[in-house]
Design a protein around this motif. Structure first.
Motif, PDB file in Angstrom:
ATOM      1  N   GLU A  83       0.819  -1.219   0.000  1.00 58.33           N
ATOM      2  CA  GLU A  83       0.000   0.000   0.000  1.00 58.33           C
ATOM      3  C   GLU A  83       0.848   1.261   0.000  1.00 58.33           C
ATOM      4  O   GLU A  83       0.557   2.234  -0.695  1.00 58.33           O
ATOM      5  CB  GLU A  83      -0.933  -0.007   1.228  1.00 58.33           C
ATOM      6  N   GLY A  84       1.917   1.261   0.810  1.00 50.37           N
ATOM      7  CA  GLY A  84       2.784   2.434   0.868  1.00 50.37           C
ATOM      8  C   GLY A  84       3.477   2.708  -0.446  1.00 50.37           C
ATOM      9  O   GLY A  84       3.620   3.865  -0.859  1.00 50.37           O
ATOM     10  N   VAL A  85       3.886   1.636  -1.113  1.00 49.79           N
ATOM     11  CA  VAL A  85       4.547   1.784  -2.420  1.00 49.79           C
ATOM     12  C   VAL A  85       3.574   2.343  -3.455  1.00 49.79           C
ATOM     13  O   VAL A  85       3.907   3.265  -4.220  1.00 49.79           O
ATOM     14  CB  VAL A  85       5.120   0.427  -2.882  1.00 49.79           C
ATOM     15  N   TYR A  86       2.366   1.815  -3.486  1.00 52.75           N
ATOM     16  CA  TYR A  86       1.379   2.274  -4.458  1.00 52.75           C
ATOM     17  C   TYR A  86       0.980   3.736  -4.208  1.00 52.75           C
ATOM     18  O   TYR A  86       0.817   4.517  -5.148  1.00 52.75           O
ATOM     19  CB  TYR A  86       0.143   1.380  -4.411  1.00 52.75           C
ATOM     20  N   PHE A  87       0.850   4.074  -2.938  1.00 46.18           N
ATOM     21  CA  PHE A  87       0.461   5.449  -2.612  1.00 46.18           C
ATOM     22  C   PHE A  87       1.568   6.438  -2.991  1.00 46.18           C
ATOM     23  O   PHE A  87       1.301   7.497  -3.565  1.00 46.18           O
ATOM     24  CB  PHE A  87       0.138   5.555  -1.127  1.00 46.18           C
ATOM     25  N   PHE A 132       1.503  18.352   1.246  1.00 43.75           N
ATOM     26  CA  PHE A 132       0.783  17.482   2.189  1.00 43.75           C
ATOM     27  C   PHE A 132       0.906  16.012   1.806  1.00 43.75           C
ATOM     28  O   PHE A 132       1.275  15.163   2.643  1.00 43.75           O
ATOM     29  CB  PHE A 132      -0.679  17.900   2.249  1.00 43.75           C
ATOM     30  N   PHE A 133       0.636  15.684   0.543  1.00 40.91           N
ATOM     31  CA  PHE A 133       0.595  14.278   0.133  1.00 40.91           C
ATOM     32  C   PHE A 133       1.996  13.676   0.042  1.00 40.91           C
ATOM     33  O   PHE A 133       2.168  12.472   0.315  1.00 40.91           O
ATOM     34  CB  PHE A 133      -0.136  14.138  -1.200  1.00 40.91           C
ATOM     35  N   PHE A 134       3.005  14.452  -0.350  1.00 42.75           N
ATOM     36  CA  PHE A 134       4.366  13.921  -0.345  1.00 42.75           C
ATOM     37  C   PHE A 134       4.815  13.594   1.083  1.00 42.75           C
ATOM     38  O   PHE A 134       5.489  12.582   1.322  1.00 42.75           O
ATOM     39  CB  PHE A 134       5.339  14.918  -0.985  1.00 42.75           C
ATOM     40  N   PHE A 135       4.442  14.465   2.031  1.00 39.21           N
ATOM     41  CA  PHE A 135       4.804  14.212   3.423  1.00 39.21           C
ATOM     42  C   PHE A 135       4.117  12.941   3.937  1.00 39.21           C
ATOM     43  O   PHE A 135       4.761  12.078   4.560  1.00 39.21           O
ATOM     44  CB  PHE A 135       4.421  15.413   4.278  1.00 39.21           C
ATOM     45  N   ILE A 136       2.821  12.798   3.671  1.00 40.86           N
ATOM     46  CA  ILE A 136       2.079  11.612   4.122  1.00 40.86           C
ATOM     47  C   ILE A 136       2.616  10.355   3.444  1.00 40.86           C
ATOM     48  O   ILE A 136       2.810   9.310   4.101  1.00 40.86           O
ATOM     49  CB  ILE A 136       0.575  11.788   3.852  1.00 40.86           C
ATOM     50  N   ALA A 137       2.857  10.432   2.130  1.00 45.01           N
ATOM     51  CA  ALA A 137       3.340   9.260   1.400  1.00 45.01           C
ATOM     52  C   ALA A 137       4.721   8.829   1.897  1.00 45.01           C
ATOM     53  O   ALA A 137       5.007   7.625   1.999  1.00 45.01           O
ATOM     54  CB  ALA A 137       3.393   9.564  -0.098  1.00 45.01           C
ATOM     55  N   SER A 138       5.570   9.795   2.207  1.00 46.29           N
ATOM     56  CA  SER A 138       6.904   9.452   2.716  1.00 46.29           C
ATOM     57  C   SER A 138       6.810   8.821   4.101  1.00 46.29           C
ATOM     58  O   SER A 138       7.530   7.846   4.401  1.00 46.29           O
ATOM     59  CB  SER A 138       7.773  10.715   2.763  1.00 46.29           C
ATOM     60  N   ILE A 139       5.939   9.347   4.964  1.00 44.56           N
ATOM     61  CA  ILE A 139       5.761   8.771   6.295  1.00 44.56           C
ATOM     62  C   ILE A 139       5.234   7.334   6.201  1.00 44.56           C
ATOM     63  O   ILE A 139       5.707   6.422   6.896  1.00 44.56           O
ATOM     64  CB  ILE A 139       4.802   9.643   7.140  1.00 44.56           C
ATOM     65  N   VAL A 140       4.247   7.137   5.331  1.00 44.09           N
ATOM     66  CA  VAL A 140       3.672   5.792   5.168  1.00 44.09           C
ATOM     67  C   VAL A 140       4.712   4.823   4.628  1.00 44.09           C
ATOM     68  O   VAL A 140       4.819   3.669   5.081  1.00 44.09           O
ATOM     69  CB  VAL A 140       2.445   5.857   4.233  1.00 44.09           C
ATOM     70  N   LEU A 141       5.512   5.285   3.663  1.00 45.54           N
ATOM     71  CA  LEU A 141       6.533   4.414   3.079  1.00 45.54           C
ATOM     72  C   LEU A 141       7.615   4.078   4.098  1.00 45.54           C
ATOM     73  O   LEU A 141       8.144   2.958   4.103  1.00 45.54           O
ATOM     74  CB  LEU A 141       7.147   5.083   1.854  1.00 45.54           C
ATOM     75  N   VAL A 142       7.942   5.026   4.977  1.00 48.46           N
ATOM     76  CA  VAL A 142       8.927   4.750   6.029  1.00 48.46           C
ATOM     77  C   VAL A 142       8.417   3.679   6.986  1.00 48.46           C
ATOM     78  O   VAL A 142       9.159   2.763   7.392  1.00 48.46           O
ATOM     79  CB  VAL A 142       9.255   6.047   6.800  1.00 48.46           C
ATOM     80  N   SER A 143       7.146   3.766   7.325  1.00 48.18           N
ATOM     81  CA  SER A 143       6.586   2.830   8.308  1.00 48.18           C
ATOM     82  C   SER A 143       6.304   1.445   7.731  1.00 48.18           C
ATOM     83  O   SER A 143       6.247   0.466   8.481  1.00 48.18           O
ATOM     84  CB  SER A 143       5.293   3.401   8.892  1.00 48.18           C
ATOM     85  N   LEU A 144       6.144   1.352   6.409  1.00 45.62           N
ATOM     86  CA  LEU A 144       5.758   0.071   5.817  1.00 45.62           C
ATOM     87  C   LEU A 144       6.833  -0.542   4.918  1.00 45.62           C
ATOM     88  O   LEU A 144       6.628  -1.650   4.420  1.00 45.62           O
ATOM     89  CB  LEU A 144       4.479   0.241   4.982  1.00 45.62           C
TER      90      LEU A 144
END
Length: 210
Positions: A83-87, A132-144
């Motif tokens: 999911e993190g990769v796709y986002f 906003f979305f780059f920050f969220i996507a980077s956080i999600v990718l870091v966690s997953l």
């Protein structure tokens, strides 16, 4: 001899009229269309002043960072969860396309041909949402992520893109506020001048009545 000269004169007049008619109907006659086409093509020139400005430089950096982030995320062959990769893939691709189109429009001054669109507001919305979305996507990718090289590189460029988009948003908001303040001051100045003229006119009328 006189008859021959008159015949020649008549022949020359007929020939000139024939040449005028054939020239008017000829498809190879010179027209102003090539000149017009060259003028229209010449009007689409790269605005170097914009590209050298802070907004132009930031936009070029944004396009490059979004493209690199998208390429890095595309090199990931295995992911679990994905999911993190796709986002991140969606955010980086969308930012690259939208920002690239805006850069193309601004650098060639094409936005001036569509005055119905508020391009400053459009650019501000794009930079704000991309931040906003780059920050969220980077956080999600870091966690997953699975700590692979491609994922770590994508995260790095994701945060860099977030910072650059945030700086652009700040400058855009600051520029918008300055315009609003200048417009307000201009309106106050024009209102004060109008009121002063009305007072002067009223005094003149009273002086004439007296």
């Amino acid at each position: 001899m006189r008859g021959n000269s008159e015949d020649l004169d008549g022949f020359d007049g007929e020939a000139s009229r024939t040449s005028m008619i054939s020239g008017a109907s000829s498809p190879y006659q010179p027209t102003t269309e090539p000149v017009l086409q060259r003028h229209m093509l010449g009007s689409y020139r790269c605005d170097l002043n914009y590209l050298r400005s802070a907004f132009g430089v930031l936009k070029v950096i944004q396009v490059v960072l979004a493209l690199i982030g998208f390429i890095c995320i595309e090199t990931i062959m295995h992911c679990s969860p994905c999911e993190g990769v796709y986002f991140f893939e969606f955010v980086s691709c969308s930012a690259f396309v939208v920002t690239g189109v805006l850069l193309f429009m601004f650098s060639l001054n094409l936005h001036t041909r569509i005055p119905q669109i508020n391009w400053n507001l459009t650019d501000l919305v794009n930079t704000g949402l991309s931040t906003f979305f780059f920050f969220i996507a980077s956080i999600v990718l870091v966690s997953l992520n699975r700590k692979t090289g491609a994922e770590i590189t994508a995260v790095i460029f994701g945060f860099l893109a977030t910072a650059v988009y945030a700086v652009n948003s700040y400058l855009a908001v600051k520029k918008w506020r300055n315009r609003q303040q200048n417009a307000r001051q201009s309106n106050d100045y024009m209102r004060a001048r109008t009121e002063s003229r009305e007072v002067d006119t009223h005094h003149d009328i009273q002086h004439l009545d007296a």
